[in-house]
Design a protein around this motif. Sequence first.
Motif, PDB file in Angstrom:
ATOM      1  N   TYR A 140       3.209   1.565  -0.285  1.00 16.79           N
ATOM      2  CA  TYR A 140       3.376   0.276   0.387  1.00 16.79           C
ATOM      3  C   TYR A 140       2.035  -0.239   0.909  1.00 16.79           C
ATOM      4  O   TYR A 140       1.803  -1.449   0.949  1.00 16.79           O
ATOM      5  CB  TYR A 140       4.375   0.418   1.531  1.00 16.79           C
ATOM      6  CG  TYR A 140       4.716  -0.895   2.201  1.00 16.79           C
ATOM      7  CD1 TYR A 140       5.790  -1.661   1.767  1.00 16.79           C
ATOM      8  CD2 TYR A 140       3.949  -1.373   3.261  1.00 16.79           C
ATOM      9  CE1 TYR A 140       6.098  -2.874   2.374  1.00 16.79           C
ATOM     10  CE2 TYR A 140       4.250  -2.581   3.875  1.00 16.79           C
ATOM     11  CZ  TYR A 140       5.321  -3.326   3.428  1.00 16.79           C
ATOM     12  OH  TYR A 140       5.616  -4.527   4.025  1.00 16.79           O
ATOM     13  N   PHE A 141       1.152   0.666   1.296  1.00 13.05           N
ATOM     14  CA  PHE A 141      -0.149   0.274   1.856  1.00 13.05           C
ATOM     15  C   PHE A 141      -1.278   0.363   0.824  1.00 13.05           C
ATOM     16  O   PHE A 141      -2.447   0.478   1.193  1.00 13.05           O
ATOM     17  CB  PHE A 141      -0.484   1.159   3.054  1.00 13.05           C
ATOM     18  CG  PHE A 141       0.455   0.991   4.213  1.00 13.05           C
ATOM     19  CD1 PHE A 141       0.540  -0.216   4.890  1.00 13.05           C
ATOM     20  CD2 PHE A 141       1.262   2.042   4.617  1.00 13.05           C
ATOM     21  CE1 PHE A 141       1.408  -0.377   5.965  1.00 13.05           C
ATOM     22  CE2 PHE A 141       2.130   1.897   5.694  1.00 13.05           C
ATOM     23  CZ  PHE A 141       2.205   0.679   6.363  1.00 13.05           C
ATOM     24  N   ALA A 142      -0.929   0.290  -0.458  1.00 17.27           N
ATOM     25  CA  ALA A 142      -1.937   0.432  -1.511  1.00 17.27           C
ATOM     26  C   ALA A 142      -3.037  -0.615  -1.402  1.00 17.27           C
ATOM     27  O   ALA A 142      -4.193  -0.355  -1.767  1.00 17.27           O
ATOM     28  CB  ALA A 142      -1.267   0.349  -2.882  1.00 17.27           C
ATOM     29  N   ASN A 143      -2.706  -1.797  -0.902  1.00 24.85           N
ATOM     30  CA  ASN A 143      -3.689  -2.878  -0.798  1.00 24.85           C
ATOM     31  C   ASN A 143      -4.183  -3.082   0.632  1.00 24.85           C
ATOM     32  O   ASN A 143      -4.766  -4.126   0.948  1.00 24.85           O
ATOM     33  CB  ASN A 143      -3.091  -4.180  -1.331  1.00 24.85           C
ATOM     34  CG  ASN A 143      -2.747  -4.094  -2.808  1.00 24.85           C
ATOM     35  OD1 ASN A 143      -3.498  -3.515  -3.597  1.00 24.85           O
ATOM     36  ND2 ASN A 143      -1.602  -4.641  -3.185  1.00 24.85           N
ATOM     37  N   ASN A 144      -3.926  -2.102   1.483  1.00 26.20           N
ATOM     38  CA  ASN A 144      -4.366  -2.172   2.879  1.00 26.20           C
ATOM     39  C   ASN A 144      -5.168  -0.928   3.228  1.00 26.20           C
ATOM     40  O   ASN A 144      -5.086   0.093   2.543  1.00 26.20           O
ATOM     41  CB  ASN A 144      -3.171  -2.289   3.832  1.00 26.20           C
ATOM     42  CG  ASN A 144      -2.328  -3.516   3.572  1.00 26.20           C
ATOM     43  OD1 ASN A 144      -1.251  -3.427   2.991  1.00 26.20           O
ATOM     44  ND2 ASN A 144      -2.806  -4.669   4.004  1.00 26.20           N
ATOM     45  N   PHE A 145      -5.922  -1.013   4.311  1.00 24.85           N
ATOM     46  CA  PHE A 145      -6.690   0.128   4.795  1.00 24.85           C
ATOM     47  C   PHE A 145      -6.000   0.659   6.050  1.00 24.85           C
ATOM     48  O   PHE A 145      -5.954  -0.013   7.078  1.00 24.85           O
ATOM     49  CB  PHE A 145      -8.127  -0.301   5.122  1.00 24.85           C
ATOM     50  CG  PHE A 145      -9.066   0.848   5.358  1.00 24.85           C
ATOM     51  CD1 PHE A 145      -9.039   1.570   6.542  1.00 24.85           C
ATOM     52  CD2 PHE A 145      -9.988   1.215   4.392  1.00 24.85           C
ATOM     53  CE1 PHE A 145      -9.902   2.626   6.765  1.00 24.85           C
ATOM     54  CE2 PHE A 145     -10.869   2.270   4.606  1.00 24.85           C
ATOM     55  CZ  PHE A 145     -10.815   2.977   5.791  1.00 24.85           C
ATOM     56  N   VAL A 146      -5.453   1.873   5.957  1.00 25.10           N
ATOM     57  CA  VAL A 146      -4.771   2.490   7.095  1.00 25.10           C
ATOM     58  C   VAL A 146      -5.794   3.195   7.977  1.00 25.10           C
ATOM     59  O   VAL A 146      -6.618   3.971   7.489  1.00 25.10           O
ATOM     60  CB  VAL A 146      -3.699   3.487   6.617  1.00 25.10           C
ATOM     61  CG1 VAL A 146      -3.079   4.226   7.805  1.00 25.10           C
ATOM     62  CG2 VAL A 146      -2.623   2.765   5.815  1.00 25.10           C
ATOM     63  N   ASN A 147      -5.735   2.923   9.279  1.00 22.55           N
ATOM     64  CA  ASN A 147      -6.622   3.584  10.237  1.00 22.55           C
ATOM     65  C   ASN A 147      -5.975   4.792  10.897  1.00 22.55           C
ATOM     66  O   ASN A 147      -6.604   5.838  11.063  1.00 22.55           O
ATOM     67  CB  ASN A 147      -7.049   2.599  11.334  1.00 22.55           C
ATOM     68  CG  ASN A 147      -8.337   1.882  11.005  1.00 22.55           C
ATOM     69  OD1 ASN A 147      -9.095   2.327  10.152  1.00 22.55           O
ATOM     70  ND2 ASN A 147      -8.592   0.772  11.670  1.00 22.55           N
ATOM     71  N   GLN A 148      -4.708   4.642  11.313  1.00 23.70           N
ATOM     72  CA  GLN A 148      -4.044   5.698  12.069  1.00 23.70           C
ATOM     73  C   GLN A 148      -2.577   5.779  11.689  1.00 23.70           C
ATOM     74  O   GLN A 148      -1.972   4.794  11.261  1.00 23.70           O
ATOM     75  CB  GLN A 148      -4.120   5.424  13.581  1.00 23.70           C
ATOM     76  CG  GLN A 148      -5.497   5.370  14.175  1.00 23.70           C
ATOM     77  CD  GLN A 148      -5.459   4.985  15.650  1.00 23.70           C
ATOM     78  OE1 GLN A 148      -4.485   5.222  16.360  1.00 23.70           O
ATOM     79  NE2 GLN A 148      -6.537   4.375  16.124  1.00 23.70           N
ATOM     80  N   ILE A 149      -1.995   6.964  11.885  1.00 24.64           N
ATOM     81  CA  ILE A 149      -0.557   7.145  11.835  1.00 24.64           C
ATOM     82  C   ILE A 149      -0.142   7.922  13.073  1.00 24.64           C
ATOM     83  O   ILE A 149      -0.882   8.794  13.554  1.00 24.64           O
ATOM     84  CB  ILE A 149      -0.088   7.876  10.557  1.00 24.64           C
ATOM     85  CG1 ILE A 149       1.450   7.975  10.554  1.00 24.64           C
ATOM     86  CG2 ILE A 149      -0.733   9.249  10.427  1.00 24.64           C
ATOM     87  CD1 ILE A 149       2.044   8.476   9.259  1.00 24.64           C
ATOM     88  N   ALA A 150       1.021   7.585  13.621  1.00 26.16           N
ATOM     89  CA  ALA A 150       1.588   8.304  14.764  1.00 26.16           C
ATOM     90  C   ALA A 150       3.021   8.667  14.403  1.00 26.16           C
ATOM     91  O   ALA A 150       3.833   7.787  14.105  1.00 26.16           O
ATOM     92  CB  ALA A 150       1.552   7.440  16.023  1.00 26.16           C
ATOM     93  N   CYS A 151       3.326   9.961  14.393  1.00 24.63           N
ATOM     94  CA  CYS A 151       4.652  10.442  14.013  1.00 24.63           C
ATOM     95  C   CYS A 151       5.460  10.801  15.256  1.00 24.63           C
ATOM     96  O   CYS A 151       5.011  11.610  16.080  1.00 24.63           O
ATOM     97  CB  CYS A 151       4.532  11.670  13.112  1.00 24.63           C
ATOM     98  SG  CYS A 151       3.677  11.367  11.553  1.00 24.63           S
TER      99      CYS A 151
END
Length: 335
Positions: free
Chosen positions: A150-161
């Motif tokens: 889903y984020f293939a065209n975005n730059f992810v900085n952080q994830i919080a689980c």
Amino acid sequence: MEEAKRDEEESKQQQIWSWGAGTEGQLGTGKLEDEYLPQLLHLPFLSSAGSISTLACGGAHAIALTSVGKVFTWGRGTTGQLGHGEMLNSLHPKPVSSLQSYVITHVSAGWSHSGFVSDTGLLFTCGDGSFGQLGLGDYRSQSTPVKVDYFANNFVNQIACGMRHSLVLLKGNQVYGFGSGKRGQLGISRDKIKSVNLPQVTCGLEDVQIVSISANGDHSAAISADGHLYTWGRGFSGAADANLPQLSLSSLRCTKAALGWNHGLLLTGDDEVLMLGGNYHGGLCDLEKMSAVKHRSDSSRATLNEVIGLDGVKVVKIAAGAEHSALVTGKWMEQ
């Protein structure tokens, strides 16, 4: 070259200790036993994989991220949260081999799932997916980290689980939520949402410059560049749930937030530690000193309590578990 030498020397000197519940291997000691005193772990990989830069503890598993972007996991793996390609526990830290070709910069451990972010902004998740918390468009669990397309065209900085949900912060400051939403912890709608298996935009933060996100239990939080705290999800101390992000104590300036199941910790720009929520297990402070606790509130839904006993201490890091708290201090401040 000098930096590499310093990192190698630091990794040789570094020691990792663990204690507490250990019946599923989450202490990394090689034993299925609880430990009442800190135990020194045997970590031969440190000499080649760099020093530990981040430790993340989930429901009964742990993730170690090294300074050169390598990932090791151990503990409960029955839903695939260790990322080893099998749904088995691991009593010792083992490398997540499928991520070896990536430089991982950020990790998060939920109750039974895990998230990993690379230096190129790719997001990988694994573990329990029964509430859609992996963001892969289904409700299946994964034993190997899978790229969230889903984020293939975005730059992810952080994830919080969190317990059964996940938050993602993009480089453009946009926040997304996916997984269980029955307490409003996704922040994607004014109405109650049972669950979603694909990321959706968290509402109300589109024009806010968010710099960090936090999740635990059914709680979610974000801190803006100007230090404002936003919370949503299950209410603290019996307060009503919030389906959308709410600005908490507009006069407060925060630098860090850590969430537990029933409480949250905040570190302010003035080096104060504040707690949001209850004190059911002494997570706030010594119960005999409760009368000395300073309460803060305004017209918002939040009431904060100052954690006492830290006068003159510079706090640099905070952490919140299910029903416990911890912090790291720096040098003593001048009085």
